[in-house]
Design a protein around this motif. Sequence first.
Motif, short mmCIF file in Angstrom:
data_model
loop_
_atom_site.label_atom_id
_atom_site.label_comp_id
_atom_site.label_asym_id
_atom_site.label_seq_id
_atom_site.Cartn_x
_atom_site.Cartn_y
_atom_site.Cartn_z
N ASP A 46 -6.65 0.11 1.66
CA ASP A 46 -6.33 0.45 0.27
C ASP A 46 -7.18 -0.42 -0.66
OD1 ASP A 46 -5.26 0.53 -2.30
OD2 ASP A 46 -3.20 0.77 -1.62
N GLU A 51 -0.75 -0.85 6.01
CA GLU A 51 -1.68 -0.74 4.88
C GLU A 51 -2.19 -2.13 4.49
OE1 GLU A 51 -0.20 2.10 2.05
OE2 GLU A 51 -1.25 1.11 0.42
N LYS A 55 7.41 4.10 3.04
CA LYS A 55 6.41 3.05 2.91
C LYS A 55 7.10 1.82 2.35
CE LYS A 55 2.43 2.18 -0.05
NZ LYS A 55 1.16 2.73 -0.51
MG MG Z 1 -1.34 -0.30 -1.12
#
Ligand code: MG
Length: 370
Positions: free
Chosen positions: A243, A218, A161
């Motif tokens: 998120d 994200e 990520k």
């Molecule tokens: Mg995040």
Amino acid sequence: MKISSIELIPVMLPYKAPVSDAWGLYDSVRYSIVRVTGESGLKGYGEVSLAWFGGVHDLCREAQREWVPRLIGLDTSQITYINSVLDECCTFSRRSLLVKAGIEMAVWDLLGRERGLAVYDMLGGRVRNRIALTGAVAMLPPEEMVAQAREAVDAGYRELKVKVGLEEKKDLDTVSRIRAAVPDDIRLRVDANMAWKDRKTARRMMDALYGYGVEIVEQPLDYRDLEGMAWLRNNTPCRILIDEGIWDWRDAARHVLAGAADLFHVYICEAGGIQGARRIFDVGGAFGTGCTIGSMPEAVVGACAAAHVAAAMPNLSVYPSDIRGFTVFAEDVATSAMKVRNGCLELPEGPGLGFEMDEEKLEALRADRS
Ligand SMILES: [Mg+2]
């Protein structure tokens, strides 16, 4: 067992190394530990975590004064009722959900210790023994990001990520260098932390990133832009993971209605606790939206709560979660058998949330004494 006291204890937890994202650079956090004592003297603990905006100490002082008197004398077995009382306390501020979560998880912890049951057993039992995690690549100079990516792959992570969102050219260049530096079967996702200013910028970036094998993006846009997120879902090949846009189950329902999410990133703290997190999983389950677990980053106590939810929810996504924040702290108030190995989280053991509180350490890290 009746609750005889609840203390919200401010702590300052230092990071091993400064942490960075599209919003800034941080070297420590101001969290609080909730200590709930039952009438037998047995204790349970929770954590109130917020890495931004100066932390949670002010919120916790207010809760100590205004909320706690409403909870004294309630029974630890009445977690649903305790949630209702806490919901009344939280009505006017979403940030209050963080405090609610800390108190609620402490009650689960105390109930579990009282009954000799792990929290995941009280949630219906484990459906998995380890949780796949993403490997973190922080926002740093490109060569350091490539080095972090390599280290994460060497440590066993199968999906990386990568934090992006400050400079388009640097982001694309860095992700292409990471792609070239790690094996083809390592999946990549990026976290823009809302940094792209409009949907066309986001689409341009996402199309280019998809070319480097980025499957999940994200929070590409501002948390309020549900229409923009839905447009991106229809106009880019990437999956959208929400998120910042999802705190509680109502936010999750709104994203479903807007067609704005492929995946929900669930935080126990933002959801207002373990029951609140479970409700998001239920919304996701009803509408085929995958659920992964995020990281504030919580320290050991909060991460244990996340681990118990992850262990017990049947519809945790096959895409990895982020429950590795507890590894970034130089000092912590609790220890646990929970550990990260080969890119997976191994679950805590023992009753309650499965950690050992170190009361001396808690005193030493208190932020209201010097
Ligand atoms: Mg995040």
